[in-house]
Write a protein that holds these residues in place. Structure first.
Motif: not given
Length: 365
Positions: A239-249, A268-273
């Motif tokens: 099973v592949p594993t991993g994490r992606l982080t998206i720049d919401i701000a 977005a200031r409080r939850y930027p990603t």
């Protein structure tokens, strides 16, 4: 890019210079003088607002002389506080009619350029997506939106992280998937780590609104995926594993008003990603299509996310990942945004375009 001339680091690209449309300075001067009569030298900084290349005083005065000879503008002398009389230019009745014709020409050129952008957009390449996000021109082109969300007409209940995956209903599809899994499992490939290239990884979010379709995008998706690849395909028995982080701000649409209001509504200031933790992977059908499931955290809320993606192993060192999924933003405690007289509907379509390079030994994420 310097001086309007892009260069290639390897020296293999053709060079070109950005230039304004031919004779654009003539209708531009007519437009400015229609807005407000003025002096020749005062037109120079106003012409620079169009951002169509270099503008200097000699070129402006030559254009004014041509327009005056053609009867499109006229000059009247005004006495300054000190010195010689200055010539104030204004548009004649003939100039106003010619400007109307010029605006038709410019509109036609605008349509042709829009067609070129749409054709480039339709190629679906990673670079086309990046250009779309960087330029914020997707909304200006009126990108379409296909309503396939399960939330249409009814309120879908939020799915908690521990919700089980729904098995495919088609037995034939299941059997074909099992055969592909078995074939891929026979390879000796071992899991390796691939790091997303943030310069070539982007997310586009298509939304429907009372003003028509809008598109917000952000470049800079980061993260690492650990996956086994054999014969150009993913092994799903490991099973592949991993994490992606998206720049919401970093979301933008090319419209500052819409962008500011959207970022305020999603805090977005409080939850930027936003993050995606990959947990399950199974073959979706022939080729390089896979059904993924994982935990999506957005706006401080975590929900199960499922969707189908294409993962192309273009080499043993690079993966190209593309896919899309529809979400209801109310599942993440985000009210449907209303911007002035503009209302955005809650079901949004999210597109992921990413490239990942093999992470060298000794390099940490």
């Amino acid at each position: 890019m310097e001086g309007g001339t892009p260069t290639d680091a390897e020296g293999g690209a053709s060079r070109f210079e950005l230039a304004p449309p031919r004779r654009f300075i003539l209708p531009a001067i007519l437009l400015l003088l229609t807005e407000q009569p003025g002096y020749g030298y005062g037109l120079v900084p106003r012409l620079k607002e169009f951002h169509f290349g270099h503008v200097d005083r000699p070129a402006v005065y030559r254009a004014l002389a041509q327009l005056e000879n053609d009867g499109l503008v006229e000059a009247s002398a005004q006495n300054p506080r000190a010195g010689q009389a200055r010539r104030v230019y204004s548009v004649t009745a003939l100039g106003e009619r010619i400007l109307r014709i010029w605006m038709g020409v410019i509109k036609e050129e605008h349509d042709y350029l829009g067609q070129a952008l749409r054709r480039y957009q339709a190629t679906g390449t990673i670079d086309a997506v990046l250009a779309e996000v960087e330029g914020g021109w997707s909304s200006a082109l009126g990108a379409g939106w296909s309503p396939v969300s399960s939330t249409s007409g009814s309120r879908r209940r939020p799915m908690p992280v521990e919700t089980e995956l729904v098995e495919p209903a088609d037995q034939a599809a299941d059997q074909a998937a099992d055969e592909l899994v078995a074939a891929r499992g026979s390879d000796d490939a071992r899991p390796r780590s691939f790091r997303l290239d943030p310069e070539r990884s982007a997310v586009l979010i298509d939304v429907r609104s009372t003003a028509g379709p809008l598109s917000f995008g952000t470049i800079g998706v980061t993260g690492t995926i650990r996956v086994a690849v054999g014969d150009g395909l993913l092994r799903t028995d490991i099973v592949p594993t991993g994490r992606l982080t998206i720049d919401i701000a970093g979301l933008n649409s090319g419209n500052r008003l819409y962008d500011a209001e959207l970022l305020r509504r999603i805090d977005a200031r409080r939850y930027p990603t936003a993050t995606v933790d990959l947990q399950e992977c199974e073959v979706s059908g022939p080729g390089a299509r896979y059904r993924l499931a994982g935990a999506l955290t957005f706006h401080g809320v975590t929900r199960l996310a499922e969707g189908t993606v294409n993962v192309d192993a273009v080499s043993d060192r690079r993966l190209v990942i593309t896919g899309e999924q529809v979400f209801d933003i109310r599942d993440f405690s985000v009210p449907s945004p209303t911007m002035l007289m503009l209302r955005i509907f809650p079901d949004v379509r999210v597109h992921l375009h990413a490239e990942a390079e093999l992470q060298e030994l000794g390099v940490t994420s």
